[in-house]
Design an enzyme around this catalytic site. Structure first.
Site, PDB file in Angstrom:
ATOM      1  CG  ASP A 131      -2.338  11.660   4.552  1.00  0.00           C
ATOM      2  OD1 ASP A 131      -2.175  11.877   3.445  1.00  0.00           O
ATOM      3  OD2 ASP A 131      -3.337  10.539   4.675  1.00  0.00           O
ATOM      4  CD1 TRP A 175      -1.704   1.968   2.863  1.00  0.00           C
ATOM      5  CD2 TRP A 175      -2.774   1.825   0.777  1.00  0.00           C
ATOM      6  NE1 TRP A 175      -2.833   2.881   2.733  1.00  0.00           N
ATOM      7  CE2 TRP A 175      -3.272   2.930   1.255  1.00  0.00           C
ATOM      8  CE3 TRP A 175      -2.910   1.643  -0.610  1.00  0.00           C
ATOM      9  CZ2 TRP A 175      -4.197   3.838   0.788  1.00  0.00           C
ATOM     10  CZ3 TRP A 175      -3.951   2.765  -1.047  1.00  0.00           C
ATOM     11  CH2 TRP A 175      -4.487   3.714  -0.589  1.00  0.00           C
ATOM     12  N   GLY A 176       0.906   1.932  -1.147  1.00  0.00           N
ATOM     13  CA  GLY A 176       1.559   3.115  -1.101  1.00  0.00           C
ATOM     14  C   GLY A 176       0.935   4.438  -0.493  1.00  0.00           C
ATOM     15  CB  SER A 177       0.146   4.428   2.974  1.00  0.00           C
ATOM     16  OG  SER A 177      -0.212   5.473   3.788  1.00  0.00           O
ATOM     17  N   GLY A 178      -0.359   7.520   1.545  1.00  0.00           N
ATOM     18  CA  GLY A 178      -0.153   8.873   1.456  1.00  0.00           C
ATOM     19  C   GLY A 178       0.028   9.342   3.110  1.00  0.00           C
ATOM     20  CG  PHE A 179      -1.433   8.084   7.647  1.00  0.00           C
ATOM     21  CD1 PHE A 179      -2.025   9.144   8.314  1.00  0.00           C
ATOM     22  CD2 PHE A 179      -0.539   7.410   8.418  1.00  0.00           C
ATOM     23  CE1 PHE A 179      -2.023   9.078   9.773  1.00  0.00           C
ATOM     24  CE2 PHE A 179      -0.353   7.375   9.934  1.00  0.00           C
ATOM     25  CZ  PHE A 179      -1.255   8.197  10.359  1.00  0.00           C
ATOM     26  NE  ARG A 202      -9.779   6.835   1.424  1.00  0.00           N
ATOM     27  CZ  ARG A 202      -8.612   6.806   1.941  1.00  0.00           C
ATOM     28  NH1 ARG A 202      -7.831   6.313   1.476  1.00  0.00           N
ATOM     29  NH2 ARG A 202      -8.762   7.599   3.099  1.00  0.00           N
ATOM     30  CG  ASP A 214      -3.434   6.981  -0.543  1.00  0.00           C
ATOM     31  OD1 ASP A 214      -4.400   7.603  -1.072  1.00  0.00           O
ATOM     32  OD2 ASP A 214      -3.010   7.312   0.620  1.00  0.00           O
TER      33      ASP A 214
HETATM   34  C1  SPV Z   1      -3.391   6.166   3.800  1.00  0.00           C
HETATM   35  O1  SPV Z   1      -2.871   5.208   4.415  1.00  0.00           O
HETATM   36  O2  SPV Z   1      -2.904   7.222   3.402  1.00  0.00           O
HETATM   37  C2  SPV Z   1      -4.784   6.204   3.717  1.00  0.00           C
HETATM   38  C3  SPV Z   1      -5.684   5.257   4.519  1.00  0.00           C
HETATM   39  O3  SPV Z   1      -5.610   6.563   2.713  1.00  0.00           O
HETATM   40  S1  SPV Z   1      -6.305   6.572   5.941  1.00  0.00           S
HETATM   41  O4  SPV Z   1      -5.097   6.735   6.414  1.00  0.00           O
HETATM   42  O5  SPV Z   1      -6.956   5.542   6.793  1.00  0.00           O
HETATM   43  O6  SPV Z   1      -7.134   7.478   5.381  1.00  0.00           O
HETATM   44 MG    MG Z   2      -4.184   8.276   2.165  1.00  0.00          MG
END
Ligand code: SPV
Ligand code: MG
Length: 290
Positions: A57, A43-47, A155, A84
């Site tokens: 974020d 998961w290339g997560s923005g967070f 999403r 993401d």
């Molecule tokens: C992320 O991991 O960047 C997500 C998931 O988008 S959340 O932080 O739950 O929105």
């Molecule tokens: Mg995100």
């Protein structure tokens, strides 16, 4: 025979009777560790990426920073990368320019959320959770679709924004109609009741994606039993594990006045060499250096 694209490989793995599990990563090393551990996707997560830069974020980092990270993750490990892309960095035109660049970076899927740009973290208490009109987001989904390109995961933040189950389902149907390959319902309720209700009511037209950060008591087996979810995303567990481990190590070193006490609690330098691909470099040295 042409090799399957990353998107085709991921699509084949979106099996609701045994959902794929993605682990979040904030850098290529974390992505490599997740793949080594056996996760089906990254998961290339923005967070996570924002946290690794110690900024919120909230689209503070540029698309290029995120894109470079996705490319680097693709390069060093074999698992498909699910990027993401937040709200798509603007409107549908922004999306039409962004997604080909993510495709060129080799990602298997992009996940785009129906909030306004700049986004705010879904998990942030009191965060700005304003959604774009449904038709506008359908346009963004259409703009994200590329022949042979990444899967498009739409999403909806309807539950996060407090708009309720019916609005979440209405949007999800509209997004599938616009060509989304999967739909992510996000919820920050502390129990899984809300998400379970929505999943059960879902028509099943495309597979679902869940991010059970807020309701971790829901096991992967319970998600599989729903028969609707193709992908479960562990949303931020790499950065949280890293922060906890670093805090512990740093405190111990200062408290103990030296490094000896942490030596057996942290990875060895040789482990890091291996993760850096030292073996491959030795092969190159033997072949080409003279
Ligand atoms: C992320 O991991 O960047 C997500 C998931 O988008 S959340 O932080 O739950 O929105
Ligand atoms: Mg995100």
């Amino acid at each position: 025979m042409t090799p399957a694209t990353p998107a085709a490989r991921l699509r084949a793995r979106l099996t609701p009777d045994r959902p794929a599990i993605a682990m979040a990563a904030h850098n290529p090393l974390a992505a490599k560790l997740a793949a080594e551990a056996g996760f089906d996707a990254i998961w290339g997560s923005g967070f996570e990426l924002s946290a690794s830069y110690a900024v919120p974020d909230a689209n503070i980092l540029s698309m290029d920073t995120h894109l470079a990270m996705m490319r680097a993750m693709v390069e060093v490990q074999p698992a498909p990368v699910v990027a993401d892309i937040d709200t798509g960095f603007g409107n549908a035109v922004s999306v039409a320019y962004a997604v080909p660049r993510y495709a060129a970076a080799g990602v298997a899927a992009v996940v785009m959320e129906d909030k306004t740009f700049p986004k705010d973290s879904s998990l942030r208490p009191g965060g700005r959770q304003v959604l774009v009109p449904m038709a506008e987001f359908q346009g963004k989904i259409e703009a994200a679709r590329l022949p042979g390109g990444p899967l498009v995961v739409a999403r909806t933040e309807a539950l996060i924004a407090g708009l309720g189950r019916d609005e979440a389902l209405r949007r999800a149907e509209a997004y599938a109609e616009a060509g989304a390959d999967a739909v992510l319902f996000h919820s920050k309720q502390k129990t899984p009741d809300e998400i379970l209700e929505v999943c059960r009511a879902w028509s099943g037209r495309v597979p679902l994606v869940l991010v059970p950060t807020a309701y971790p008591q829901l096991s992967f087996a319970e998600v599989a039993a729903l028969g609707k979810v193709g992908l479960i995303i562990c949303g931020n567990h790499a950065i949280r594990a890293a922060v906890a481990a670093m805090r512990d190590t740093f405190a111990r070193i200062l408290a103990e006045g030296g490094l000896a006490g942490v030596e057996d609690r942290i990875a060895s330098v040789n482990e890091i060499f291996a993760l850096q691909g030292d073996q491959e470099m030795r092969t190159l040295e033997a072949r080409f250096l003279r």
